[in-house]
Structure formats: structure tokens, C-alpha cells
Motif scaffolding. Structure first.
Motif, mmCIF file in Angstrom:
data_model
loop_
_atom_site.group_PDB
_atom_site.id
_atom_site.type_symbol
_atom_site.label_atom_id
_atom_site.label_comp_id
_atom_site.label_asym_id
_atom_site.label_seq_id
_atom_site.Cartn_x
_atom_site.Cartn_y
_atom_site.Cartn_z
ATOM 1 N N VAL A 68 -13.582 3.528 -10.767
ATOM 2 C CA VAL A 68 -12.695 4.693 -10.711
ATOM 3 C C VAL A 68 -11.427 4.367 -9.930
ATOM 4 O O VAL A 68 -11.487 3.839 -8.814
ATOM 5 C CB VAL A 68 -13.410 5.898 -10.068
ATOM 6 N N HIS A 69 -10.280 4.697 -10.522
ATOM 7 C CA HIS A 69 -8.980 4.533 -9.875
ATOM 8 C C HIS A 69 -8.324 5.893 -9.700
ATOM 9 O O HIS A 69 -8.220 6.667 -10.661
ATOM 10 C CB HIS A 69 -8.081 3.641 -10.732
ATOM 11 N N GLN A 70 -7.913 6.199 -8.468
ATOM 12 C CA GLN A 70 -7.153 7.425 -8.220
ATOM 13 C C GLN A 70 -5.682 7.114 -8.471
ATOM 14 O O GLN A 70 -5.045 6.378 -7.730
ATOM 15 C CB GLN A 70 -7.356 7.922 -6.789
ATOM 16 N N HIS A 71 -5.144 7.684 -9.523
ATOM 17 C CA HIS A 71 -3.810 7.342 -9.992
ATOM 18 C C HIS A 71 -2.751 8.005 -9.109
ATOM 19 O O HIS A 71 -2.631 9.223 -9.085
ATOM 20 C CB HIS A 71 -3.650 7.810 -11.448
ATOM 21 N N ASP A 80 -9.522 0.977 -4.377
ATOM 22 C CA ASP A 80 -8.463 1.287 -5.332
ATOM 23 C C ASP A 80 -8.943 1.309 -6.777
ATOM 24 O O ASP A 80 -8.242 1.798 -7.660
ATOM 25 C CB ASP A 80 -7.313 0.292 -5.195
ATOM 26 N N GLY A 81 -10.119 0.798 -7.055
ATOM 27 C CA GLY A 81 -10.607 0.810 -8.426
ATOM 28 C C GLY A 81 -9.861 -0.156 -9.324
ATOM 29 O O GLY A 81 -9.476 0.177 -10.444
ATOM 30 N N LEU A 82 -9.665 -1.379 -8.849
ATOM 31 C CA LEU A 82 -9.016 -2.412 -9.656
ATOM 32 C C LEU A 82 -9.946 -2.842 -10.788
ATOM 33 O O LEU A 82 -11.177 -2.735 -10.674
ATOM 34 C CB LEU A 82 -8.647 -3.604 -8.781
ATOM 35 N N GLY A 96 -14.682 -8.888 -8.433
ATOM 36 C CA GLY A 96 -13.980 -8.262 -7.324
ATOM 37 C C GLY A 96 -14.659 -7.019 -6.783
ATOM 38 O O GLY A 96 -14.043 -6.276 -6.003
ATOM 39 N N TYR A 97 -15.905 -6.773 -7.172
ATOM 40 C CA TYR A 97 -16.613 -5.557 -6.758
ATOM 41 C C TYR A 97 -16.574 -5.382 -5.238
ATOM 42 O O TYR A 97 -16.809 -6.328 -4.476
ATOM 43 C CB TYR A 97 -18.068 -5.616 -7.222
ATOM 44 N N HIS A 128 -11.030 2.366 -14.840
ATOM 45 C CA HIS A 128 -10.100 1.243 -14.824
ATOM 46 C C HIS A 128 -10.831 -0.070 -15.087
ATOM 47 O O HIS A 128 -10.354 -1.146 -14.694
ATOM 48 C CB HIS A 128 -9.396 1.199 -13.468
ATOM 49 N N GLY A 129 -11.996 0.002 -15.732
ATOM 50 C CA GLY A 129 -12.807 -1.177 -15.955
ATOM 51 C C GLY A 129 -12.091 -2.230 -16.802
ATOM 52 O O GLY A 129 -11.442 -1.917 -17.795
ATOM 53 N N MET A 130 -12.233 -3.480 -16.421
ATOM 54 C CA MET A 130 -11.567 -4.587 -17.106
ATOM 55 C C MET A 130 -11.924 -4.614 -18.586
ATOM 56 O O MET A 130 -13.089 -4.577 -18.967
ATOM 57 C CB MET A 130 -11.971 -5.917 -16.445
#
Length: 223
Positions: A68-71, A80-82, A96-97, A128-130
């Protein structure tokens, strides 16, 4: 809110901590697109020109992972949910977990902290999953985060049931009402959707002058 996630309502500069848990199916709602990405179909997985090399977007045995990324928020890197902080329903972690407290999470969870150090605003959060962010957001993995400032109360703006947050999206549906993913064939969908509902209707109360009495907060999310 239809297929969307819950709305967070927080106070400015009051940090919040959220435990995100991934309990999604291990087969994707749009598995045929996941297979296209894995098979390097040019429309979804362009091959980079030399000297660059193609890098698989996700492991061969992973069809669903999320983060999850908070935009737009002021968020520390570890929360940050990268894309490479993603994790799967079965607890597989991308390279990067991160989580704030490893001793308090299961393999399919992560704890994130949010500063809420913003002016009063409406943000949105999304997957935001790769390699599959677009698919996951299209499937409904998004929601609102309202950051409120007590100082705004003096402005006399409509509140509570008179404040109506709106998420505007476009979608395509199959004849049975299920979501259809057609972005591999064209750009843009054919049905306007508000708060996860197609062609919604909202009746609002009127004030003493007969004018519609509401505040609309609007977010346009991608997918």
C-alpha cells in the motif's frame, strides 16, 4: 464504497499506524494479463533495447502480491509502499519488504506508520506492487485518506453527512456485471464509475435558500 477500500479520517500531525494484511486469492482476478506479462507480451511487458536487459516483474510462482502506498503523503521510506516492498497472500516477500515491527506481523502482513504531516487535504492510497499495480488498482485496491485540520472548523464548511468524498474512475464491465480489463486492447474504459458504483445517484438536502447543500471532495485515481 462499492469495490473500494475504507476511508481513513485522521487529524493533521497526529501520526497513525496501520497493519496491512494480504488475504487475497493467490490467482489474480485478471490472471490472463498476469500470464501475458510473464510471457513478455509486448503490449504489457515491453522489451528494453540494448544494453538494457529485461527483468521479470515478479517471480514465476507469484500471481498476486501487494503493497500500500499513500499517494501524496509525507511518509518515511520504510512505510512508503514502494513496488519492491510487496508481499503475497502466502507470505512471499519482495526484496525490499519492510515493516515497522517484524515481531508483530505475520508473513502476509506489514505495519506502516503515517505522519499525516500535511495541510488539510484528501489523499488516496493504492496498491503499488511491482509489475501489477495497474491491475490491482483497477480491481479495486484503492481508497481515500482524509487529513483534517481543526482550524478549518471556523470556516463553516459542510460536515458529516453533508460532506461527500468522490472517487472518479472509468471501468468496463462484462455482461454479468463483473469487471473486464480491456487496457491491453485500448486506452480508457467505457463506463464512468463514482465511489465504486456505475452511474450512481445521490440526493442531497437543500439549505434555506433552496440551493444544494454539500461539499464535494474529488479524487481521480488511476488504474
Amino acid at each position: 464504497m462499492g469495490y473500494l477500500g475504507p476511508t481513513f479520517s485522521v487529524t493533521r500531525d497526529h501520526p497513525t499506524v496501520v497493519k496491512w494484511r494480504n488475504e487475497l486469492p493467490t490467482t489474480h482476478m485478471f490472471q490472463h494479463v498476469i500470464d501475458m506479462i510473464r510471457d513478455k507480451a509486448p503490449v504489457v511487458a515491453p522489451i528494453p533495447p540494448p544494453p538494457y536487459k529485461y527483468v521479470p516483474q515478479f517471480p514465476d510462482d507469484i500471481n498476486v502480491w501487494n503493497v500500500v502506498h499513500q499517494h501524496g503523503g509525507y511518509t518515511a521510506p520504510q512505510s512508503d509502499g514502494l513496488p519492491l516492498q510487496a508481499f503475497s497472500p502466502k507470505g512471499f516477500h519482495a526484496e525490499g519488504y519492510t515493516t515497522l515491527d517484524l515481531s508483530r506481523v505475520k508473513p502476509n502482513e506489514a505495519i506502516y506508520g503515517y505522519t499525516n504531516h500535511d495541510h488539510a487535504c484528501m489523499l488516496w492510497y493504492h496498491d503499488h506492487g511491482m509489475g501489477m499495480s495497474a491491475l490491482n488498482v483497477y480491481a479495486g485496491l484503492a481508497g481515500l485518506s482524509l487529513i483534517r485540520d481543526p482550524a478549518d472548523e471556523r470556516l463553516g464548511l459542510p460536515r458529516c453527512e453533508f460532506e461527500v468524498p468522490l472517487i472518479l474512475q472509468d471501468r468496463t464491465f462484462n455482461p454479468d456485471g463483473s469487471l473486464a480489463y480491456t487496457m491491453t486492447e485500448r486506452e480508457g474504459e467505457d463506463t464512468p464509475v463514482v465511489n465504486g458504483k456505475a452511474y450512481p445517484f445521490l440526493a442531497v438536502e437543500r439549505d434555506a435558500t433552496g440551493c444544494a447543500f454539500s461539499t464535494l471532495r474529488t479524487s481521480v485515481s488511476g488504474g
